[in-house]
Design an enzyme around this catalytic site. Structure first.
Site, PDB file in Angstrom:
ATOM      1  N   ASN A   9      13.947  46.608  14.910  1.00 54.60           N
ATOM      2  CA  ASN A   9      13.365  47.898  14.536  1.00 54.60           C
ATOM      3  C   ASN A   9      14.257  49.057  14.970  1.00 54.60           C
ATOM      4  O   ASN A   9      14.522  49.993  14.198  1.00 54.60           O
ATOM      5  CB  ASN A   9      11.988  48.076  15.187  1.00 54.60           C
ATOM      6  CG  ASN A   9      10.893  47.293  14.494  1.00 54.60           C
ATOM      7  OD1 ASN A   9      11.103  46.711  13.441  1.00 54.60           O
ATOM      8  ND2 ASN A   9       9.715  47.276  15.091  1.00 54.60           N
ATOM      9  N   ARG A  66      15.358  49.584   0.467  1.00 57.89           N
ATOM     10  CA  ARG A  66      16.359  49.596   1.531  1.00 57.89           C
ATOM     11  C   ARG A  66      16.571  48.219   2.153  1.00 57.89           C
ATOM     12  O   ARG A  66      15.621  47.532   2.519  1.00 57.89           O
ATOM     13  CB  ARG A  66      15.948  50.594   2.610  1.00 57.89           C
ATOM     14  CG  ARG A  66      16.990  50.754   3.722  1.00 57.89           C
ATOM     15  CD  ARG A  66      16.594  51.852   4.671  1.00 57.89           C
ATOM     16  NE  ARG A  66      16.642  53.141   4.014  1.00 57.89           N
ATOM     17  CZ  ARG A  66      15.704  54.089   4.162  1.00 57.89           C
ATOM     18  NH1 ARG A  66      14.646  53.849   4.900  1.00 57.89           N
ATOM     19  NH2 ARG A  66      15.824  55.244   3.552  1.00 57.89           N
ATOM     20  N   HIS A 104       7.470  52.082  -6.155  1.00 56.90           N
ATOM     21  CA  HIS A 104       6.935  51.407  -4.976  1.00 56.90           C
ATOM     22  C   HIS A 104       5.582  50.754  -5.255  1.00 56.90           C
ATOM     23  O   HIS A 104       5.074  49.980  -4.445  1.00 56.90           O
ATOM     24  CB  HIS A 104       6.822  52.419  -3.825  1.00 56.90           C
ATOM     25  CG  HIS A 104       6.542  51.821  -2.491  1.00 56.90           C
ATOM     26  ND1 HIS A 104       5.353  51.998  -1.823  1.00 56.90           N
ATOM     27  CD2 HIS A 104       7.306  51.042  -1.678  1.00 56.90           C
ATOM     28  CE1 HIS A 104       5.390  51.370  -0.665  1.00 56.90           C
ATOM     29  NE2 HIS A 104       6.559  50.774  -0.546  1.00 56.90           N
ATOM     30  N   HIS A 112      -0.566  46.343   7.221  1.00 53.04           N
ATOM     31  CA  HIS A 112       0.231  46.913   6.131  1.00 53.04           C
ATOM     32  C   HIS A 112      -0.606  47.478   4.990  1.00 53.04           C
ATOM     33  O   HIS A 112      -0.115  48.262   4.180  1.00 53.04           O
ATOM     34  CB  HIS A 112       1.190  45.842   5.598  1.00 53.04           C
ATOM     35  CG  HIS A 112       2.280  46.377   4.727  1.00 53.04           C
ATOM     36  ND1 HIS A 112       2.266  46.242   3.348  1.00 53.04           N
ATOM     37  CD2 HIS A 112       3.408  47.063   5.022  1.00 53.04           C
ATOM     38  CE1 HIS A 112       3.351  46.802   2.844  1.00 53.04           C
ATOM     39  NE2 HIS A 112       4.067  47.315   3.834  1.00 53.04           N
ATOM     40  N   ARG A 127      10.228  44.277  -3.139  1.00 51.31           N
ATOM     41  CA  ARG A 127      10.873  43.294  -2.262  1.00 51.31           C
ATOM     42  C   ARG A 127      10.296  41.924  -2.618  1.00 51.31           C
ATOM     43  O   ARG A 127       9.094  41.714  -2.478  1.00 51.31           O
ATOM     44  CB  ARG A 127      10.603  43.597  -0.785  1.00 51.31           C
ATOM     45  CG  ARG A 127      11.086  44.955  -0.318  1.00 51.31           C
ATOM     46  CD  ARG A 127      10.937  45.085   1.194  1.00 51.31           C
ATOM     47  NE  ARG A 127      11.041  46.459   1.639  1.00 51.31           N
ATOM     48  CZ  ARG A 127      12.182  47.093   1.863  1.00 51.31           C
ATOM     49  NH1 ARG A 127      13.324  46.455   1.669  1.00 51.31           N
ATOM     50  NH2 ARG A 127      12.194  48.348   2.281  1.00 51.31           N
ATOM     51  N   ARG A 149      -0.879  52.637  11.805  1.00 51.84           N
ATOM     52  CA  ARG A 149      -0.121  51.666  12.583  1.00 51.84           C
ATOM     53  C   ARG A 149       1.122  52.276  13.227  1.00 51.84           C
ATOM     54  O   ARG A 149       1.421  52.040  14.384  1.00 51.84           O
ATOM     55  CB  ARG A 149       0.304  50.494  11.694  1.00 51.84           C
ATOM     56  CG  ARG A 149       1.006  49.375  12.454  1.00 51.84           C
ATOM     57  CD  ARG A 149       1.820  48.505  11.525  1.00 51.84           C
ATOM     58  NE  ARG A 149       3.056  49.137  11.123  1.00 51.84           N
ATOM     59  CZ  ARG A 149       3.581  49.080   9.896  1.00 51.84           C
ATOM     60  NH1 ARG A 149       2.945  48.446   8.943  1.00 51.84           N
ATOM     61  NH2 ARG A 149       4.716  49.677   9.617  1.00 51.84           N
ATOM     62  N   TYR A 199       2.086  39.910   7.025  1.00 55.26           N
ATOM     63  CA  TYR A 199       1.607  41.266   6.768  1.00 55.26           C
ATOM     64  C   TYR A 199       0.166  41.205   6.272  1.00 55.26           C
ATOM     65  O   TYR A 199      -0.176  40.359   5.444  1.00 55.26           O
ATOM     66  CB  TYR A 199       2.441  41.948   5.679  1.00 55.26           C
ATOM     67  CG  TYR A 199       3.829  42.395   6.080  1.00 55.26           C
ATOM     68  CD1 TYR A 199       4.498  41.824   7.156  1.00 55.26           C
ATOM     69  CD2 TYR A 199       4.483  43.387   5.360  1.00 55.26           C
ATOM     70  CE1 TYR A 199       5.776  42.226   7.496  1.00 55.26           C
ATOM     71  CE2 TYR A 199       5.765  43.803   5.700  1.00 55.26           C
ATOM     72  CZ  TYR A 199       6.407  43.216   6.767  1.00 55.26           C
ATOM     73  OH  TYR A 199       7.683  43.621   7.100  1.00 55.26           O
TER      74      TYR A 199
END
Length: 715
Positions: free
Chosen positions: A49, A406, A436, A593, A376, A565, A469
């Protein structure tokens, strides 16, 4: 309640709030209730992270300082002020990581997992390690002298290397040599059990292995000293709006990223000062952070040890449920969805439902078209393979592949090429907006008409993250939602801005306005003396406009409960500003998530009258203004109950994994049982109870414990 000082901002700094989040992740590595290897996992996650934070967020601030930009952050700090505060916090977090690593390492040794970086090893292990070094490592590494005759070697992003100070035995000449550690090598070597016997697992890092046997690399020299270093570079990708070929542009940008400006140099605390000065000079370090550590360099690499096959040191294995509702239809997803809407709660319910939805569409002769967004998808994607099967079966298949995801840009380029070769129509969406939204639609011929089946999710079509997630997958055959989803795809593929949407709200068109409208309705209810409340569950809350609206709601008497979160720029508990707002963060076994937004709508929350939405978007300016996102109303009664009175309420009630955000920006763990309620763990609750919409007819009566807001526990 706290008064806001005259010189205090009503907002928290985004970057410092993110570092607070990573500190909460790091705190899980200290959680004595967790098995040792799970604690090690949290430690390694905190490392990866921080790496990404440096490569993206800090790199952006460094770029602003270098270009002379003085744009203030939401809390009024200049880029240079933010960098100073970040570096102070980074030093604190780095020290915490090393302290935790020493503690966890000691515990692992007691459990017969040894990391022998500095320690002596048995003669048998020494013999094996030396042989491994000579046969497997020595042929790969390349020492390079650092002098005017040898240009300083390029150190790639996340690259590690060793500097050796040597004296030639014959002439007493002093040399400095660099050995870059190839990225293809693992970070740790595990000595085989046949060598260690009953002494347990033995690991040694590649760097320490090279140092241990460096004399074999430099015959005829005496090693005076050595030191390990690691480099992080600017990894953000900027794309020109007028880029003519997006694929070619991204391939070039990915190559440039590997050579970005150095943002962080991590070195050992006892690193030779002369060698350190050489590194700083040759790497061109000006604004970069230099982290000196007295322990593990590159904490993220500890993830390799987490893979050790020791079930006793990990969470009990968990297998997600396959929804009974779909089993009752013999696994036929279309039949189950046609009967009524269903929502799948990952990772507690299987991601295979999503994959099967696409697989069945590919094999169904009545399906004529499939459209799907891909943000993703992972390196091994069953969804991608299902889309390829559909195209090869003659279906009309459209895939919107987001190249700007990314660190997944390269993977997505690979999938795009594979899809195109199979006959899938691949679209890359907008140049300056990311797509997205997580959406799939299947058009199926049924009798004399066509029916549209939709999947709308809060998470990616990624088989690996779907296991860790928490996300929601909503399946529906609602014709109004189907028409809206078709318009959304036309917007992305053909730039046809949707009009007269019937259900969905789309960013950057009207999603922000709908959230504003719903907050304003709650304000009006509060002013009229009616019940007024707002519950949000999201990953980040940074948008100034949304925060100001929530402040206005609080001032009007609306009760606002937020589960955020990660980053939260909203400052709760301030007199006259946010005294009716509480913010908590949940960090646990699974990564929260899902995004859920609920509004009381004139009745106490939770109730059947509430306006409930799921979304792909967090409350961030980028999501609301610079991404294509979807906000989906939940209207089916059973699904509404599940999202509000099961998923969202359980998050509100959680006490075992929750942290309260305080007016000064600090977080403290929720005190379990402080209000007289029983301890409650929302992850455990979801792992042991079926979902309301997926439980099936055989489990309808009394199968799911009802949650009570008043009692704070399962009733």
């Amino acid at each position: 309640m706290t008064e806001l000082a005259a010189d205090e901002s009503p907002y928290f700094n985004r970057e410092l709030s993110w570092l607070q989040f990573n500190q909460r992740v790091l705190a899980e590595a200290c959680n004595a209730a967790y098995p040792l290897l799970e604690r090690l996992r949290f430690l390694s996650i905190s490392g990866s992270n921080l790496d990404e934070f440096m490569m993206i967020r800090v790199a952006g601030l460094v770029g602003q300082v270098q270009r002379g930009l003085d744009t203030p952050s939401i809390d009024g700090r200049s880029p240079s002020q933010q960098l100073a505060a970040i570096r102070a916090k980074l030093a604190e977090l780095s020290a915490m990581q090393q302290t935790i690593w020493r503690t966890v390492r000691s515990g692992l040794a007691e459990a017969d997992i040894h990391v022998a970086d500095e320690e002596r090893v048995s003669p048998a292990a020494h013999k094996w390690l030396k042989s491994f070094f000579l046969n497997e490592i020595l042929p790969i590494i390349t020492p390079q002298a650092l002098d005017p005759a040898h240009p300083f070697p390029f150190v790639q992003n996340e690259g590690m290397g060793l500097l050796f100070t040597l004296t030639r035995d014959a002439t007493r000449e002093q040399l400095t040599e660099m050995v870059l550690i190839p990225s293809a090598l693992p970070r740790f070597v595990r000595v085989p059990d046949t060598v260690t016997g009953e002494n347990g697992a033995l690991y040694i890092s590649i760097a320490r292995l090279i140092q241990r046997y460096a004399a074999e690399l430099f015959p005829g020299f005496t090693i005076q000293g050595d030191g390990l270093f690691r480099v992080l570079r600017d990894s953000d990708i900027e794309i020109e709006e007028e880029a003519e070929d997006l694929v070619r542009t991204f391939r070039s940008a990915i190559q440039r990223r590997r050579r970005g400006q150095v943002i962080q140099l991590e070195i050992e605390e006892d690193f030779d000062p002369t060698a350190e000065a050489l590194l700083l000079d040759q790497l061109g370090i000006n604004e970069a952070a230099v982290i000196k550590t007295d322990g593990m360099v590159g904490v993220d690499g500890l993830a390799e040890i987490v893979r050790e096959d020791r079930p006793d040191l990990k969470f009990d294995a968990y297998s997600p449920r396959f929804p009974e509702r779909i089993r009752e239809h013999d696994g036929d997803a279309f039949s189950a969805i046609r009967e009524k809407d269903i929502i799948i709660h990952h990772p507690y319910e299987s991601f295979e439902v999503v994959v099967d939805f696409i697989r069945q569409a590919a094999a169904d002769p009545d399906v004529v078209a499939i459209k799907q967004t891909l943000y993703r998808a992972g390196s091994q994607s069953a969804v991608i393979n299902a889309l390829i099967e559909a195209a090869e079966a003659g279906k009309s298949v459209t895939a919107v592949v987001e190249l700007k995801a990314r660190f997944d840009e390269e993977q997505n380029l690979h999938w795009a090429g594979k899809l195109e070769r199979a006959g899938v129509q691949v679209i890359y969406g907008f140049t300056d907006w990311k797509t997205h939204a997580k959406v799939a639609m299947v058009v199926r011929r049924e009798g004399d008409t066509f029916r549209t089946y939709c999947h709308l999710g809060t998470g990616n079509y990624h088989p690996v993250t779907a296991r860790v997630y928490t996300d929601l997958s909503f399946f529906t055959a609602d014709p109004k939602l189907g028409r809206d989803v078709a318009k959304m795809f036309n917007f992305v593929t053909g730039y046809v801005e949707p009009h007269s949407l019937e259900r969905i709200h789309i960013a950057p068109i009207d999603l922000r306005e709908e959230i504003y409208r719903r907050i304003d309705i709650e304000i009006a209810h509060a002013q009229a003396g009616k019940p007024a409340a707002i519950w949000f569950k999201c990953n980040q809350l940074t948008d100034e406009g949304i925060i100001d609206r929530l402040y206005a709601a609080s001032s009007a008497g609306v009760q606002v409960e937020l589960v955020v979160r990660g980053i939260c720029c909203l400052r709760p508990g301030i007199v006259g500003l946010s005294e009716n707002i509480r913010v908590k963060s949940i960090i646990g076994r699974f990564l929260e998530h899902s995004r859920i937004y609920a509004f009381a709508n004139g009745h106490p929350l939770p109730s059947a009258h509430a306006a409930v939405f799921i979304a792909s978007a967090d409350m961030m300016s980028r999501n609301l203004d610079r991404r294509v996102e979807a906000l989906i109303p939940i209207l089916n009664r059973t699904v509404h109950d599940q999202v509000l009175q099961q998923v969202l309420l359980a998050n509100m009630l959680d006490s075992e994994q929750s942290w309260w955000l305080h007016p000064d920006g600090s977080y403290t763990r929720v005190e379990v049982g402080a209000d007289g309620a029983k301890p409650f763990n929302c992850h455990r609750y979801f792992m042991t109870n079926p979902s309301l919409s997926g439980r099936g007819g055989a489990l309808e009566a009394g199968a799911v414990p009802k949650l009570s807001l008043r009692r704070g526990a399962a009733a």
